[in-house]
Motif scaffolding. Structure first.
Motif, PDB file in Angstrom:
ATOM      1  N   HIS B 119       0.938  -1.440  -0.031  1.00 40.98           N
ATOM      2  CA  HIS B 119      -0.067  -0.072   0.023  1.00 40.98           C
ATOM      3  C   HIS B 119       0.838   1.116  -0.011  1.00 40.98           C
ATOM      4  CE1 HIS B 119      -3.067  -3.261   1.251  1.00 40.98           C
ATOM      5  NE2 HIS B 119      -4.017  -1.746   0.769  1.00 40.98           N
ATOM      6  N   CYS B 130      -9.928   3.550   1.315  1.00 43.67           N
ATOM      7  CA  CYS B 130      -9.965   2.105   1.176  1.00 43.67           C
ATOM      8  C   CYS B 130     -11.135   1.635   0.369  1.00 43.67           C
ATOM      9  CB  CYS B 130      -9.985   1.529   2.554  1.00 43.67           C
ATOM     10  SG  CYS B 130      -8.996   1.999   3.795  1.00 43.67           S
ATOM     11  N   VAL B 155      -2.903  -2.466   6.820  1.00 48.24           N
ATOM     12  CA  VAL B 155      -2.564  -2.645   5.137  1.00 48.24           C
ATOM     13  C   VAL B 155      -1.818  -3.662   5.062  1.00 48.24           C
ATOM     14  CG1 VAL B 155      -2.645  -0.136   4.596  1.00 48.24           C
ATOM     15  CG2 VAL B 155      -0.687  -0.884   5.469  1.00 48.24           C
TER      16      VAL B 155
END
Lengths: 194, 241
Positions: B119, B130, B155
């Motif tokens: 991420h 998200c 993440v």
């Protein structure tokens, strides 16, 4: 009397063991890299392997008079040790991954070269000595020259074949060198050195 | 002395091998087949590799326009893909295809060199949103959940989620019930303790009144488990007077 059984026992077996030791060391190193999940290191072992093999050429240069100084015996021992270790690293680098043909041709040439080198180290020198000793012994027993030649015919042929095989060491070394150079050049051209 | 014919044979053999490298570069120097979509490029190494620089992002994006990745094929056809896998290449902070992709099969030898999705590779704005890529599961718990995803998810991995219900109320014994027993209508922000047979509102109010407790709207202020563990009122109880 024939020198054949002793030839196998005293010369052929050490030769085979010398080659087997290299292959066994390769398998153990490869297994260790797999065990610690560091197989990627193998990718870079080709570089030190080639450098070690290049460093072993001092003996060849001294033998042909290109290198004027240096203890020939020491250089020969270095040649054997460095070439063996370099070959080990190159074999681990090659792994058991059959992909590019060129790289494998280079590995095959290297293996033939190792075999021809070990032939010189273990087989030819000792076989010649033993053949000479057998001939002297037969003559001492009063056997005629013709009979000696007949009795030692097979061994003489074996030594001749080995002598010829020994002669391919340099040409095969050249083949290996060119194939390895082609492989390295291809990597330099196509690989991203980041 | 090595015979001349040996040198000649070696020379011819080597010349043939070198020629084969240029005629069949894929078989001679490639570490393996390309992915099927790129099969037509197999004998053309320089379609992807820049000389002395390796596979190049510039050559990838010459065909794979970044704006179209995940949306259209290189032939301009629309890509129909599941909602769970939306296009995200447009939100990457760096254009470095080889950081994640290799077109040759990936032997273990190179495994550690290739990066997996991270991420951190996303631009901050995309990283914070998200829902750009992820959809909440259709569960009671997530339906209409107003909490930020990061409260429970990291993440590093979507599962396991780190939400710990016992921070609010321990779901032990008979309280290990379905979400909707307490969170009516899937609204996890609100709850009621009167959703089960044992807690009748009139009875509960009467019992608290007897003890002089009138402010009983927020049960978990005093009760954090079925055992009456203390909330901020102490000993599970708080007197108004």
């Amino acid at each position: 009397m024939s020198a054949k059984p002793e030839l196998i026992l005293r010369e052929v077996i050490p030769f085979v063991l010398g080659l087997a030791a290299l292959l066994l060391a390769t398998l153990l190193t490869d297994a260790l890299l797999h065990l610690v999940d560091a197989v990627w290191i193998g990718r870079y072992l080709g570089i030190p392997g080639v450098l070690l093999i290049l460093a072993s050429f001092g003996h060849s240069l001294r033998k042909r008079g290109i290198l004027k100084s240096g203890n020939p015996v020491l250089l020969l021992r270095l040649h054997e040790g460095l070439a063996w270790t370099g070959s080990l690293l190159v074999l681990v680098h090659a792994g058991i991954h059959f992909n590019a043909v060129l790289a494998w041709l280079a590995v095959v040439a290297m293996l033939i070269n190792i075999a021809s080198g070990l032939t010189g180290k273990y087989l030819l020198r000792r076989a010649q000595t033993r053949l000479k000793a057998a001939r002297t012994e037969l003559k001492a027993e009063g056997v005629s020259d013709l009979e000696v030649s007949a009795r030692l015919h097979n061994d003489s042929l074996t030594v001749d074949v080995m002598r010829t095989w020994r002669k391919v060491h340099l040409p095969i070394a050249l083949v290996f060198g060119i194939l390895a150079l082609a492989h390295i050049s291809a990597i330099f051209v196509l690989w991203g050195w980041k | 002395m090595t015979p001349r014919w040996v040198w000649l044979s070696i020379g011819v053999g080597l010349a043939a091998i070198i020629a084969l490298i240029f005629v069949f570069p894929h078989q001679m120097v490639s570490p393996g087949d390309l992915k099927p979509a790129h099969a037509a490029l197999q004998q053309n190494c320089l379609a992807c590799h820049a000389p002395l620089a390796g596979a190049s992002t510039e050559r990838c994006v010459a065909c794979h326009t970044v704006a179209d990745i995940g949306r259209r094929t290189t032939l301009g056809e629309l890509i129909k893909r599941p909602v769970a896998r939306p296009p995200f290449h447009q939100t990457l902070i760096l254009q470095d295809c080889m950081a994640c992709h290799t077109d040759h099969p990936r032997p273990r030898l190179t495994r550690n060199l290739v990066r997996s999705f991270d991420h951190a590779l996303l631009k901050p704005q995309a990283r914070a949103a998200c829902s750009t890529c992820h959809s909440a599961p259709r569960t009671d718990f997530h339906r209409g959940a107003p909490l930020p995803c990061s409260q429970c998810h990291s993440v590093q991995a979507w599962k396991p989620a780190t939400f710990d219900h016992s921070r609010y109320f321990a779901l032990s014994g008979p309280h290990d019930a379905s979400c909707s027993t307490c969170h009516v209508g899937g609204n996890t922000r609100a709850f009621t303790c009167y959703g089960c047979h044992a807690h009748q509102q009139g009875q509960i109010e009467a019992e608290h009144r007897e003890e002089g407790i009138r402010n009983i709207q927020n049960c978990v202020r005093c009760h954090r488990s079925a055992d009456g563990e203390r909330g901020e009122g102490g000993q599970g109880r708080e007197r108004d007077d």
